[in-house]
Design an enzyme around this catalytic site. Structure first.
Site, PDB file in Angstrom:
ATOM      1  N   GLY A 215      -0.370   8.894   3.405  1.00 47.00           N
ATOM      2  CA  GLY A 215       1.015   8.526   3.068  1.00 47.00           C
ATOM      3  C   GLY A 215       1.705   9.541   2.170  1.00 47.00           C
ATOM      4  N   TYR A 350       5.548  -6.506  -7.908  1.00 48.14           N
ATOM      5  CA  TYR A 350       5.718  -5.080  -7.589  1.00 48.14           C
ATOM      6  C   TYR A 350       6.920  -4.493  -8.354  1.00 48.14           C
ATOM      7  CZ  TYR A 350       6.299  -0.933  -4.583  1.00 48.14           C
ATOM      8  OH  TYR A 350       6.421   0.349  -4.103  1.00 48.14           O
TER       9      TYR A 350
END
Ligand code: NAD
Length: 443
Positions: A215, A350
């Site tokens: 990623g 998050y």
């Protein structure tokens, strides 16, 4: 991972539908390729502030063609306007006088930059005029179109000679997916004015990248290696084989551990000191999501996200600094998220962790010595395995809700990090730059 909508709108039928239905029309963005000139075209400069000479010197240093007077048949690839001389709102018309005639003479994917003085360093009408630049540049980003970007750079008095690495990033395709941002260049590390070769600014430097096996982290490792750094990639044991393969390919080093382990900070510091004599660039990229609305959130989801995304970077940073492992003119770079700025349904854990990363930047920026800087990126929708897991409809909306009508690529985040990492960026401290194509959420 291809953007199927973007491929569709490039087809003859797609073009017809976009035109007739007013659908989003994502332009294929120019991205910098190794070996290419920094800017493939002409930069038009304007304005009469204290930064004009520094702009011209920087562009000359990059070998970039620039003019104050574009030939009648020519097009501009970038515009740089020095607005630091504007001391009254009535003078803001200078923006209109410079930009309006050039707006129809821009090449594809143009980069527009306005330079000013931080309003908080001024008073009275000068402060008002400089603050107004923010609304101008953010609106310009939303209307420039054709894959263009627009940014405002506030340069403190005394930091005039320190703009080159920032200008290199913002006028070039390296900032393809960064738009509507306000960057601050201050007086941190004054006296450490390093000049770097813009093609290999990290020659001889050591960079730690967490979560490097795939990623965004993998791309950060590749770009820092391209820029000359010896990269130490770090990831969890489950990702060891991909990590090792990458380290081999980049002729770098690797470290297999979980950053939440109690002894992780000490092990990382020890490894960097004994194997590399310290570290110059630390990129806290490793991150996870464990989404649930707060009503259904269990402690395990909450704890794991805070532990990986926030507590680990905080603990590792403290250890690396207190043990003297970070070399002078070093860089601490966090990876926040647009969710940490705008908030997002199902992401209280998050978003808290990512807003905390911004807090880490704020808390450290005035504390650091030896020209060590701390900054963060806040990516928007970046096409990776993490976002591939997002349901189709949410993903489509997430990708289109920005001025460029498309998701970004890992390389866009990596290029922004490489700009912070540049030894010539010692005056770039305490910034949080969004890599989001100027997403509509959270301004
Ligand atoms: P990813 O899931 O593809 O990669 C994350 C990497 O971190 C993986 O290699 C994983 O093994 C590693 N990692 C996770 N926990 C770890 C731990 N405890 N110790 C060591 N390594 C660990 O994610 P990505 O999309 O490449 O995201 C990278 C960063 O960018 C993350 O911090 C993420 O929150 C942030 N981000 C991503 C997006 C996006 O759109 N993809 C948007 C905003 C922010």
């Amino acid at each position: 991972m291809t953007d199927r909508y973007q491929s569709f709108v490039s087809s003859p039928v797609g073009k017809l539908l976009v035109k007739n239905l007013g659908l989003p029309n994502p332009v294929r963005l120019d991205r910098w390729r190794d070996g290419a000139p920094l800017v493939d075209g002409t930069v038009v400069t304007g304005g009469t502030g204290r930064l004009t000479v520094a702009v011209e010197d920087s562009l000359d240093g990059f070998g970039v063609a620039h003019t104050t007077d574009l030939g009648e048949q020519d097009r501009a690839k970038a515009l740089v306007f020095d607005a630091s001389g504007l001391t009254d709102p009535a003078q803001l018309v200078a923006l209109q006088e410079f930009f309006t005639p050039l707006m129809r003479r821009l090449d594809s994917c143009p980069h527009l930059v306005v330079l000013g003085t931080p309003p908080e360093e001024l008073s009275g009408n000068a402060r008002i005029a400089q603050r107004a630049l923010e609304g101008f540049t953010r609106s310009l980003g939303k209307e420039v179109g054709r894959g263009g970007t627009s940014q405002l750079v506030y340069v403190s008095e005394g930091a005039e000679s320190r703009i080159s690495s920032t200008l290199a990033f913002l006028v070039s395709p390296k900032s393809a997916y960064v738009s509507g941002q306000v960057v601050r260049i201050g007086t941190t590390g004054l006296g450490v004015d390093v000049e770097t070769d813009w093609r290999r600014p990290l020659e001889g430097k050591v960079a730690l990248v967490t979560g490097a096996s795939r990623g965004i982290g993998e791309q950060i490792a590749r770009v820092l290696h391209r820029d000359g750094a010896r990269v130490v990639g770090l990831d969890v044991p489950q990702a060891a084989s991909e990590l090792q393969a990458l380290a081999r390919e980049l002729d770098g080093d690797h470290l297999v551990l979980d950053i939440t382990a109690p002894d992780a900070p000490q092990r990382i510091a020890h490894h960097l000191r004994t194997e590399h004599g310290g570290v110059d660039v630390v990129v806290h990229n490793a991150g996870i999501t464990r989404d649930k609305k707060l009503a259904n959130m269990d402690a395990a989801r909450w704890d794991s996200v805070i532990a990986v995304n926030l507590s680990a970077p905080e603990r590792i940073t403290r250890e690396l600094l207190s043990s003297g492992t970070v070399n002078a003119n070093g860089r601490i770079i966090g990876v926040a998220s647009i969710a940490g700025i705008a908030g997002n349904v199902g992401q209280t854990n998050y978003a808290a962790s990512k807003a905390g990363v911004i807090g880490l930047v704020d808390s450290l920026k005035g504390e650091l010595t030896d020209a060590i800087t701390v900054n963060a990126v806040a990516p928007g929708f970046i096409v990776t395995q993490m976002t591939a897991a997002v349901p189709f409809a949410t993903r489509e909306v997430g990708q289109r809700l920005n001025a460029m009508s498309q998701g970004g690529l890992p390389v866009d985040v990596a290029e922004t990090i490489a700009w912070y990492a540049d030894p010539a960026s010692s005056a770039v401290n305490g910034n949080v730059v969004r890599v989001c194509g100027q997403m509509m959420l959270g301004a």
